[in-house]
Design a protein around this motif. Structure first.
Motif, PDB file in Angstrom:
ATOM      1  N   UNK A   1     -14.553  -6.368   8.491  1.00 23.51           N
ATOM      2  CA  UNK A   1     -14.832  -5.275   7.508  1.00 23.51           C
ATOM      3  C   UNK A   1     -13.211  -4.900   6.926  1.00 23.51           C
ATOM      4  N   UNK A   2     -13.471  -4.259   5.706  1.00 20.96           N
ATOM      5  CA  UNK A   2     -12.277  -3.587   5.262  1.00 20.96           C
ATOM      6  C   UNK A   2     -11.707  -2.314   5.931  1.00 20.96           C
ATOM      7  N   UNK A   3     -10.830  -2.073   6.358  1.00 16.12           N
ATOM      8  CA  UNK A   3     -10.391  -0.690   6.825  1.00 16.12           C
ATOM      9  C   UNK A   3      -9.065  -0.255   6.018  1.00 16.12           C
ATOM     10  N   UNK A   4      -9.156   1.063   6.043  1.00 10.71           N
ATOM     11  CA  UNK A   4      -8.321   1.783   5.061  1.00 10.71           C
ATOM     12  C   UNK A   4      -7.554   2.839   5.854  1.00 10.71           C
ATOM     13  N   UNK A   5      -6.323   2.948   5.960  1.00  3.98           N
ATOM     14  CA  UNK A   5      -5.439   3.946   6.398  1.00  3.98           C
ATOM     15  C   UNK A   5      -4.740   4.801   5.342  1.00  3.98           C
ATOM     16  N   UNK A   6      -4.487   5.923   5.309  1.00  9.40           N
ATOM     17  CA  UNK A   6      -3.570   6.605   4.348  1.00  9.40           C
ATOM     18  C   UNK A   6      -2.654   7.423   5.153  1.00  9.40           C
ATOM     19  N   UNK A   7      -1.366   7.430   4.709  1.00  8.10           N
ATOM     20  CA  UNK A   7      -0.100   8.158   5.524  1.00  8.10           C
ATOM     21  C   UNK A   7       0.400   9.170   4.352  1.00  8.10           C
ATOM     22  N   UNK A   8       0.536  10.243   4.552  1.00 10.40           N
ATOM     23  CA  UNK A   8       1.094  11.249   3.662  1.00 10.40           C
ATOM     24  C   UNK A   8       2.964  10.999   3.913  1.00 10.40           C
ATOM     25  N   UNK A   9       3.350  10.636   2.831  1.00 13.47           N
ATOM     26  CA  UNK A   9       4.983  10.650   2.958  1.00 13.47           C
ATOM     27  C   UNK A   9       5.449  11.699   2.515  1.00 13.47           C
ATOM     28  N   UNK A  10       6.121  12.506   3.405  1.00 14.59           N
ATOM     29  CA  UNK A  10       6.861  13.675   2.845  1.00 14.59           C
ATOM     30  C   UNK A  10       8.213  13.499   2.248  1.00 14.59           C
ATOM     31  N   UNK A  11       8.948  13.798   1.153  1.00 10.59           N
ATOM     32  CA  UNK A  11      10.133  13.518   0.813  1.00 10.59           C
ATOM     33  C   UNK A  11      11.225  14.248   1.644  1.00 10.59           C
ATOM     34  N   UNK A  12      12.138  13.480   2.090  1.00  9.18           N
ATOM     35  CA  UNK A  12      13.508  14.350   2.752  1.00  9.18           C
ATOM     36  C   UNK A  12      14.428  14.351   1.402  1.00  9.18           C
ATOM     37  N   UNK A  13      15.453  15.029   2.148  1.00  4.02           N
ATOM     38  CA  UNK A  13      16.622  15.154   1.274  1.00  4.02           C
ATOM     39  C   UNK A  13      16.821  14.369   0.118  1.00  4.02           C
ATOM     40  N   UNK A  14      17.375  12.955   0.572  1.00  6.36           N
ATOM     41  CA  UNK A  14      17.700  11.822  -0.192  1.00  6.36           C
ATOM     42  C   UNK A  14      16.741  11.197  -0.561  1.00  6.36           C
ATOM     43  N   UNK A  15      16.710  11.135  -1.963  1.00  5.94           N
ATOM     44  CA  UNK A  15      15.782  10.239  -2.819  1.00  5.94           C
ATOM     45  C   UNK A  15      15.444   8.971  -2.248  1.00  5.94           C
ATOM     46  N   UNK A  16      14.216   8.712  -1.932  1.00  2.00           N
ATOM     47  CA  UNK A  16      13.974   7.304  -1.432  1.00  2.00           C
ATOM     48  C   UNK A  16      13.689   7.463   0.332  1.00  2.00           C
ATOM     49  N   UNK A  17      13.931   8.809   0.811  1.00  2.00           N
ATOM     50  CA  UNK A  17      13.683   8.775   2.106  1.00  2.00           C
ATOM     51  C   UNK A  17      12.530   9.731   2.384  1.00  2.00           C
ATOM     52  N   UNK A  18      11.652   9.302   3.250  1.00  2.00           N
ATOM     53  CA  UNK A  18      10.418  10.012   3.520  1.00  2.00           C
ATOM     54  C   UNK A  18      10.364  10.303   4.866  1.00  2.00           C
TER      55      UNK A  18
END
Length: 188
Positions: free
Chosen positions: A85-102
């Protein structure tokens, strides 16, 4: 014997520090979050995780969709085929100080991980590095190769191998995930 052990431990520590230094400072210059949004396919992985090394031969490509939240974070929703079956996971990426860093917190491992977009052209590929700890003395490192296409170019695969090796991964810890039609609907 003690001197040889001390030398070996010193080299191991130096290697860990160098790996951290390589990834700490490496971020996509002028990261543009709006261009990073949308559908990606996880085309390659490298990790030091025991679980990953045991399961990598059974893995296949999965789909990830990056969407913004109202609070300025990113939802990273990954869909993959597992146990018929298809499984789905979601992660919440919180921004850190530098753009592109979470950062994201895993309730599964009760740990916080840092995710860095090291390189991307936004249109074809992205190279990410994730680091953290899955418990006492269980450092976790993963390099990820995202592709906008399910059939990434050979030059991009080579770029990922070079990137992963620069992060300290060996050839046997790098895998290119085989394409699958399972759970890969074309929505964006």
């Amino acid at each position: 014997m003690a001197a040889a052990y001390s030398l070996w431990m010193g080299l191991v520590l130096l290697g860990v520090l160098q790996m951290g230094a390589q990834t700490q400072d490496s971020l996509q210059p002028n990261f543009q979050q709006d261009k990073f949004l949308g559908r990606w396919f996880t085309a390659g992985l490298a990790s030091n995780s025991t679980w990953f090394l045991e399961k990598k031969a059974k893995m296949s490509m999965c789909k990830s969709v990056v969407t913004p939240t109202e609070e300025g974070s990113l939802n990273l929703t990954t869909t993959f085929f597992r146990k018929s079956q298809c499984e789905t996971w979601t992660m919440l990426l919180q921004p850190m100080e530098a753009p592109g860093s979470f950062s994201y917190t895993s309730t599964r491992w009760d740990s916080t991980f840092n995710v860095r977009v090291v390189e991307t052209d936004y249109e074809r590929y992205a190279l990410l590095f994730t680091s953290g700890s899955k418990g006492p003395s269980q450092d976790f490192h993963m390099a990820t190769f995202y592709s906008r296409s399910q059939s990434p170019e050979a030059a991009l695969k080579k770029k990922f191998s070079t990137f992963a090796k620069a992060q300290g991964f060996t050839e046997d810890s790098i895998v290119f995930l085989p394409r699958t039609d399972m759970c890969m609907e074309e929505e964006r």
